[in-house]
Design an enzyme around this catalytic site. Structure first.
Site, PDB file in Angstrom:
ATOM      1  N   GLY A   1       0.817  -1.211   0.000  1.00  0.00           N
ATOM      2  CA  GLY A   1       0.000   0.000   0.000  1.00  0.00           C
ATOM      3  C   GLY A   1       0.850   1.259   0.000  1.00  0.00           C
TER       4      GLY A   1
ATOM      5  CB  THR B   1       3.864  -8.475   4.425  1.00  0.00           C
ATOM      6  OG1 THR B   1       4.041  -7.683   5.599  1.00  0.00           O
ATOM      7  CG2 THR B   1       3.526  -9.903   4.811  1.00  0.00           C
ATOM      8  CB  CYS B   2       2.928  -8.608  -0.690  1.00  0.00           C
ATOM      9  SG  CYS B   2       2.487  -9.452  -2.198  1.00  0.00           S
TER      10      CYS B   2
ATOM     11  CB  CYS C   1       1.936 -12.630  -2.208  1.00  0.00           C
ATOM     12  SG  CYS C   1       1.217 -11.292  -1.258  1.00  0.00           S
TER      13      CYS C   1
ATOM     14  CE  LYS D   1       1.067 -17.670  -1.339  1.00  0.00           C
ATOM     15  NZ  LYS D   1       0.033 -17.041  -0.507  1.00  0.00           N
TER      16      LYS D   1
ATOM     17  CB  ALA E   1       9.064   6.856  10.338  1.00  0.00           C
TER      18      ALA E   1
ATOM     19  CE1 TYR F   1      -6.666 -15.936   1.614  1.00  0.00           C
ATOM     20  CE2 TYR F   1      -7.624 -15.570   3.773  1.00  0.00           C
ATOM     21  CZ  TYR F   1      -7.635 -15.361   2.407  1.00  0.00           C
ATOM     22  OH  TYR F   1      -8.600 -14.581   1.839  1.00  0.00           O
TER      23      TYR F   1
ATOM     24  CD  GLU G   1      -1.761 -19.507   0.897  1.00  0.00           C
ATOM     25  OE1 GLU G   1      -2.607 -19.051   0.117  1.00  0.00           O
ATOM     26  OE2 GLU G   1      -0.839 -18.814   1.365  1.00  0.00           O
TER      27      GLU G   1
ATOM     28  CB  ALA H   1      -6.461 -17.310  -4.789  1.00  0.00           C
TER      29      ALA H   1
ATOM     30  CG  HIS I   1     -14.482 -29.903 -25.026  1.00  0.00           C
ATOM     31  ND1 HIS I   1     -14.943 -30.406 -23.823  1.00  0.00           N
ATOM     32  CD2 HIS I   1     -14.145 -30.969 -25.784  1.00  0.00           C
ATOM     33  CE1 HIS I   1     -14.890 -31.724 -23.870  1.00  0.00           C
ATOM     34  NE2 HIS I   1     -14.409 -32.090 -25.034  1.00  0.00           N
TER      35      HIS I   1
ATOM     36  CD  GLU J   1     -15.655 -28.418 -21.342  1.00  0.00           C
ATOM     37  OE1 GLU J   1     -16.462 -28.329 -22.260  1.00  0.00           O
ATOM     38  OE2 GLU J   1     -14.659 -29.179 -21.372  1.00  0.00           O
TER      39      GLU J   1
HETATM   40  C1  LIG Z   1       2.733 -15.720   4.422  1.00  0.00           C
HETATM   41  C2  LIG Z   1       1.819 -14.717   3.770  1.00  0.00           C
HETATM   42  C3  LIG Z   1       1.301 -14.978   2.524  1.00  0.00           C
HETATM   43  C4  LIG Z   1       0.473 -14.056   1.911  1.00  0.00           C
HETATM   44  N1  LIG Z   1      -0.032 -14.372   0.688  1.00  0.00           N
HETATM   45  C5  LIG Z   1      -0.860 -13.495   0.071  1.00  0.00           C
HETATM   46  C6  LIG Z   1      -1.357 -13.791  -1.222  1.00  0.00           C
HETATM   47  O1  LIG Z   1      -1.071 -14.846  -1.805  1.00  0.00           O
HETATM   48  N2  LIG Z   1      -2.166 -12.880  -1.811  1.00  0.00           N
HETATM   49  C7  LIG Z   1      -2.508 -11.688  -1.207  1.00  0.00           C
HETATM   50  O2  LIG Z   1      -3.231 -10.882  -1.804  1.00  0.00           O
HETATM   51  N3  LIG Z   1      -2.042 -11.393   0.037  1.00  0.00           N
HETATM   52  C8  LIG Z   1      -1.234 -12.263   0.676  1.00  0.00           C
HETATM   53  N4  LIG Z   1      -0.740 -11.955   1.912  1.00  0.00           N
HETATM   54  C9  LIG Z   1      -1.158 -10.687   2.543  1.00  0.00           C
HETATM   55  C10 LIG Z   1      -0.347  -9.482   2.001  1.00  0.00           C
HETATM   56  O3  LIG Z   1       1.022  -9.742   2.149  1.00  0.00           O
HETATM   57  C11 LIG Z   1      -0.717  -8.212   2.751  1.00  0.00           C
HETATM   58  O4  LIG Z   1      -2.119  -8.021   2.687  1.00  0.00           O
HETATM   59  C12 LIG Z   1      -0.032  -6.978   2.168  1.00  0.00           C
HETATM   60  O5  LIG Z   1       1.364  -7.105   2.200  1.00  0.00           O
HETATM   61  C13 LIG Z   1      -0.453  -5.725   2.947  1.00  0.00           C
HETATM   62  O6  LIG Z   1       0.233  -4.599   2.480  1.00  0.00           O
HETATM   63  P1  LIG Z   1       0.478  -3.341   3.452  1.00  0.00           P
HETATM   64  O7  LIG Z   1       1.081  -2.282   2.594  1.00  0.00           O
HETATM   65  O8  LIG Z   1      -0.745  -3.024   4.198  1.00  0.00           O
HETATM   66  O9  LIG Z   1       1.522  -3.858   4.534  1.00  0.00           O
HETATM   67  P2  LIG Z   1       2.952  -4.543   4.405  1.00  0.00           P
HETATM   68  O10 LIG Z   1       3.181  -5.136   3.071  1.00  0.00           O
HETATM   69  O11 LIG Z   1       3.067  -5.422   5.599  1.00  0.00           O
HETATM   70  O12 LIG Z   1       3.966  -3.312   4.536  1.00  0.00           O
HETATM   71  C14 LIG Z   1       4.161  -2.600   5.727  1.00  0.00           C
HETATM   72  C15 LIG Z   1       5.605  -2.136   5.777  1.00  0.00           C
HETATM   73  O13 LIG Z   1       5.747  -1.204   6.840  1.00  0.00           O
HETATM   74  C16 LIG Z   1       7.015  -1.406   7.456  1.00  0.00           C
HETATM   75  N5  LIG Z   1       6.954  -0.786   8.777  1.00  0.00           N
HETATM   76  C17 LIG Z   1       6.236  -1.202   9.855  1.00  0.00           C
HETATM   77  N6  LIG Z   1       6.374  -0.315  10.870  1.00  0.00           N
HETATM   78  C18 LIG Z   1       7.198   0.669  10.419  1.00  0.00           C
HETATM   79  C19 LIG Z   1       7.709   1.869  11.002  1.00  0.00           C
HETATM   80  N7  LIG Z   1       7.368   2.253  12.229  1.00  0.00           N
HETATM   81  N8  LIG Z   1       8.563   2.632  10.267  1.00  0.00           N
HETATM   82  C20 LIG Z   1       8.916   2.269   9.003  1.00  0.00           C
HETATM   83  N9  LIG Z   1       8.445   1.165   8.411  1.00  0.00           N
HETATM   84  C21 LIG Z   1       7.586   0.373   9.101  1.00  0.00           C
HETATM   85  C22 LIG Z   1       7.171  -2.911   7.442  1.00  0.00           C
HETATM   86  O14 LIG Z   1       8.524  -3.289   7.590  1.00  0.00           O
HETATM   87  C23 LIG Z   1       6.602  -3.265   6.059  1.00  0.00           C
HETATM   88  O15 LIG Z   1       7.598  -3.252   5.083  1.00  0.00           O
HETATM   89  C24 LIG Z   1       0.129 -12.839   2.554  1.00  0.00           C
HETATM   90  C25 LIG Z   1       0.658 -12.549   3.816  1.00  0.00           C
HETATM   91  C26 LIG Z   1       1.498 -13.483   4.414  1.00  0.00           C
HETATM   92  C27 LIG Z   1       2.066 -13.166   5.769  1.00  0.00           C
HETATM   93  N1  LIG Z   2      -3.668 -16.465  -0.454  1.00  0.00           N
HETATM   94  C1  LIG Z   2      -3.821 -15.311   0.183  1.00  0.00           C
HETATM   95  O1  LIG Z   2      -4.430 -14.388  -0.323  1.00  0.00           O
HETATM   96  C2  LIG Z   2      -3.248 -15.142   1.563  1.00  0.00           C
HETATM   97  C3  LIG Z   2      -2.277 -16.007   2.023  1.00  0.00           C
HETATM   98  C4  LIG Z   2      -1.777 -15.839   3.295  1.00  0.00           C
HETATM   99  C5  LIG Z   2      -2.254 -14.808   4.099  1.00  0.00           C
HETATM  100  N2  LIG Z   2      -3.201 -13.960   3.620  1.00  0.00           N
HETATM  101  C6  LIG Z   2      -3.733 -12.870   4.506  1.00  0.00           C
HETATM  102  O2  LIG Z   2      -3.083 -12.894   5.761  1.00  0.00           O
HETATM  103  C7  LIG Z   2      -4.044 -13.016   6.811  1.00  0.00           C
HETATM  104  C8  LIG Z   2      -3.471 -13.780   7.963  1.00  0.00           C
HETATM  105  O3  LIG Z   2      -3.416 -15.186   7.679  1.00  0.00           O
HETATM  106  P1  LIG Z   2      -3.527 -16.275   8.834  1.00  0.00           P
HETATM  107  O4  LIG Z   2      -3.707 -17.595   8.201  1.00  0.00           O
HETATM  108  O5  LIG Z   2      -2.426 -16.093   9.818  1.00  0.00           O
HETATM  109  O6  LIG Z   2      -4.820 -15.810   9.635  1.00  0.00           O
HETATM  110  P2  LIG Z   2      -6.351 -16.230   9.549  1.00  0.00           P
HETATM  111  O7  LIG Z   2      -7.069 -15.266  10.423  1.00  0.00           O
HETATM  112  O8  LIG Z   2      -6.801 -16.420   8.149  1.00  0.00           O
HETATM  113  O9  LIG Z   2      -6.394 -17.674  10.232  1.00  0.00           O
HETATM  114  C9  LIG Z   2      -5.929 -17.921  11.534  1.00  0.00           C
HETATM  115  C10 LIG Z   2      -6.636 -19.149  12.054  1.00  0.00           C
HETATM  116  O10 LIG Z   2      -5.949 -19.675  13.183  1.00  0.00           O
HETATM  117  C11 LIG Z   2      -6.895 -20.110  14.137  1.00  0.00           C
HETATM  118  N3  LIG Z   2      -6.279 -20.069  15.466  1.00  0.00           N
HETATM  119  C12 LIG Z   2      -6.174 -18.991  16.285  1.00  0.00           C
HETATM  120  N4  LIG Z   2      -5.522 -19.336  17.414  1.00  0.00           N
HETATM  121  C13 LIG Z   2      -5.210 -20.657  17.294  1.00  0.00           C
HETATM  122  C14 LIG Z   2      -4.513 -21.572  18.118  1.00  0.00           C
HETATM  123  N5  LIG Z   2      -4.005 -21.205  19.303  1.00  0.00           N
HETATM  124  N6  LIG Z   2      -4.353 -22.853  17.697  1.00  0.00           N
HETATM  125  C15 LIG Z   2      -4.851 -23.239  16.501  1.00  0.00           C
HETATM  126  N7  LIG Z   2      -5.531 -22.413  15.666  1.00  0.00           N
HETATM  127  C16 LIG Z   2      -5.689 -21.135  16.062  1.00  0.00           C
HETATM  128  C17 LIG Z   2      -8.031 -19.119  13.983  1.00  0.00           C
HETATM  129  O11 LIG Z   2      -9.220 -19.674  14.482  1.00  0.00           O
HETATM  130  C18 LIG Z   2      -8.062 -18.887  12.478  1.00  0.00           C
HETATM  131  O12 LIG Z   2      -8.878 -19.815  11.838  1.00  0.00           O
HETATM  132  C19 LIG Z   2      -5.244 -13.686   6.140  1.00  0.00           C
HETATM  133  O13 LIG Z   2      -6.441 -13.427   6.800  1.00  0.00           O
HETATM  134  C20 LIG Z   2      -5.211 -13.100   4.763  1.00  0.00           C
HETATM  135  O14 LIG Z   2      -5.925 -11.891   4.754  1.00  0.00           O
HETATM  136  C21 LIG Z   2      -3.713 -14.120   2.369  1.00  0.00           C
END
Ligand SMILES: Cc1cc2nc3c(=O)[nH]c(=O)nc-3n(C[C@H](O)[C@H](O)[C@H](O)COP(=O)(O)OP(=O)(O)OC[C@H]3O[C@@H](n4cnc5c(N)ncnc54)[C@H](O)[C@@H]3O)c2cc1C
Ligand SMILES: NC(=O)c1ccc[n+]([C@@H]2O[C@H](COP(=O)([O-])OP(=O)(O)OC[C@H]3O[C@@H](n4cnc5c(N)ncnc54)[C@H](O)[C@@H]3O)[C@@H](O)[C@H]2O)c1
Length: 455
Positions: free
Chosen positions: A15, A41-42, A47, A50, A114, A179, A183, A342, A437, A442
């Protein structure tokens, strides 16, 4: 009053980077601070790495399936350090591209933490200096949560750690049912680990349609993943070069790694928001109006730190809407209905629209079409994987309200189906579209089977 910047962004993730680039392109003077590497994070811990691991893990099924098609595959061996290091090298390349993009747009990048000091001042911690801005955007994302009571010594790892593991865990225990847990459970199982998934609830992917949750659960068994629902970890410890986890049932599981995947926490701790008077919710998420403005006029927030829909494309669209409204005089708002999603399980999930339960809760009069088949590709392979799809249609208007799928390529299919569904197309319009097909897709234009009991 003059400020150092028109916009200062805290956090260079999905963002923050998009907002900074677009605002600078619109002529604003922009600064961005990042305490880790650009990309967030992404790109660096979500993303991208992963999905690269998902690709790596798919080869084991391909090798197995190849036999049915006449191939003899010799001994195959997976080397974790090779994959880990190749992924890290790719992430370094991507971070470089993001930095070049910011520089090319004239955004001033400050590679430090910051914090907010007051409604127009940001403190750069490592440099111990303040900068001022007319508008401040907080886009600091979130971090993985863990259960400190069960794991005070932090024996378990979180998703950030997965990409840096020294050794491949031959036995992995995962907590969670969302998720991330699902995954990684699939990835590690296919890379050769013995995986146990421990989930506190009853229904995996609890906010998804029940048809998806049920299929994702049964697919765990096909992948050889042991699934223990309605259970939590009570104690984690390390002994004799192994890790151990005790479950609330009393069972102890010996393993090489324990992964907490139980949700994420917004990164607002110590960010100075309380000093500036910014309102936050119970999880520490920042509360904003529909234009991402907090209760403090000059401070905005978007992406995961607001805990709305924590997905990269959402953070990016929010950033573009914010810049349109604040810097281009062309007000725009993100639309949160019909966000396609997804989950990269294997097979993966693709979904758009309300679940059947949500439709009924809203009093919608619906018809449900379902299909469940073994795709052609799996027959010669001797592979039992199936494809499940549910289409929800509004009676009367015939509008397709939702599509929920679990099966090969479902994430690719849902992206395109979402265009038609968001545009409000009807079941008849789907049916009038000629099929391609032979494909699994389909089925979506030939869905004839209503759930038994429906007229
Ligand atoms: C394992 C995993 C898999 C995922 N897979 C998917 C997926 O397949 N598809 C999908 O759509 N989403 C996925 N997501 C979710 C996706 O990564 C997040 O929704 C997305 O990155 C959010 O963007 P953001 O800009 O809000 O935050 P972020 O990408 O988290 O960026 C925030 C940034 O702020 C920085 N920051 C924090 N505090 C400070 C500070 N005080 N000063 C300076 N910098 C700071 C952090 O270091 C970070 O770089 C996944 C997330 C995880 C954890
Ligand atoms: N493919 C994608 O788009 C993708 C992939 C990864 C992450 N993400 C984003 O990141 C977010 C975070 O992902 P997430 O999987 O960590 O969170 P989540 O909120 O999707 O799932 C966490 C799950 O853990 C369970 N849980 C909580 N405490 C527990 C415990 N002590 N023991 C066992 N289970 C417990 C919760 O009930 C919940 O079902 C997602 O909600 C999603 O928005 C997206």
């Amino acid at each position: 009053m003059s400020y150092d910047y028109d916009l200062f962004v805290i956090g260079a993730g999905s963002g923050g980077v998009r907002a900074a680039n677009r605002a600078a392109q619109a002529g604003a003077k922009v600064g961005i601070a990042e305490e880790r590497e650009t990309g967030g994070t992404c790109v660096l811990r979500g993303c991208v790495p992963k999905k690269l691991m998902v690709y790596a893990s798919q080869f084991s099924d391909l090798f197995k399936d190849a036999k049915g098609y006449g191939w003899t595959i010799g001994d195959s061996e997976f080397d974790w350090p090779t994959l880990r290091d190749t992924i890290q090298a790719e992430l370094k390349r991507l971070t470089g591209l993001y930095n070049e993009g910011l520089a090319g747009n004239g955004v001033e990048r400050i590679p430090h933490r910051a914090v907010v000091k007051d409604p127009h001042t940001v403190h750069i911690v490592e440099e111990n200096r303040d900068v001022t801005a007319e508008k401040i955007l907080v886009a600091v994302g979130g971090r993985p949560s863990l259960d400190r009571a069960a794991d005070p010594d932090r024996i378990g790892i979180v998703s950030d750690d997965v990409f840096h593991l020294e050794e491949f865990p031959k036995r992995l225990v995962v907590a969670g049912g969302g998720y991330i847990a699902l995954e990684f459970a699939h990835v590690f199982a296919r890379l050769g680990a013995e995986v146990t998934l421990v989930y506190r609830g009853q229904t995996l992917l609890r906010n998804f349609d029940a048809g998806i949750s049920a299929r994702v659960e049964s697919d765990l068994a096909l992948a050889g993943i042991r699934y223990i629902p309605e259970t939590v970890f009570t104690r984690l410890w390390e002994e004799g070069g192994e890790k151990h986890v005790e479950l609330i049932t009393g069972e102890v599981i010996d393993c090489d790694q324990i992964l907490w995947a139980i949700g994420r926490t917004p990164n607002t701790e110590g960010l100075g928001l309380d000093l500036a008077g910014v309102e936050m919710g119970p999880k520490g998420e920042i509360l904003t109006d529909d234009d991402y403005r907090t209760n403090v006029e000059s401070i905005f927030a978007l992406g995961d730190v607001t805990d709305r829909e924590n997905l990269t494309p959402v953070a990016i669209r929010e950033a573009m809407a914010l810049v349109s409204t604040q810097f281009k005089d062309t007000p725009k708002r993100m639309e949160y209905d019909f966000i396609p999603k997804a989950v990269f399980t294997q097979p993966p999930v693709g979904t758009v629209g309300l679940s059947e339960k949500e439709c009924l809760a809203r009093g919608l009069d619906i018809e449900v079409y379902e299909t469940d088949f073994r795709a052609m590709r799996n027959i010669l392979a001797g592979n039992d994987e199936r494809f499940y799809a549910k289409m929800i249609v509004e009676k009367g208007s015939e509008k397709v309200l939702a599509l929920h799928m679990v099966g090969a390529d479902a994430p690719e299919m849902i992206q395109l189906a979402a265009v038609a569904i968001k545009a409000g197309l009807t079941k008849t319009q789907f049916d009038e579209t000629c099929a391609v097909h032979p494909t699994a897709a389909e089925e979506l234009v030939t869905l004839a089977r209503k759930r038994p009991g429906q007229a």
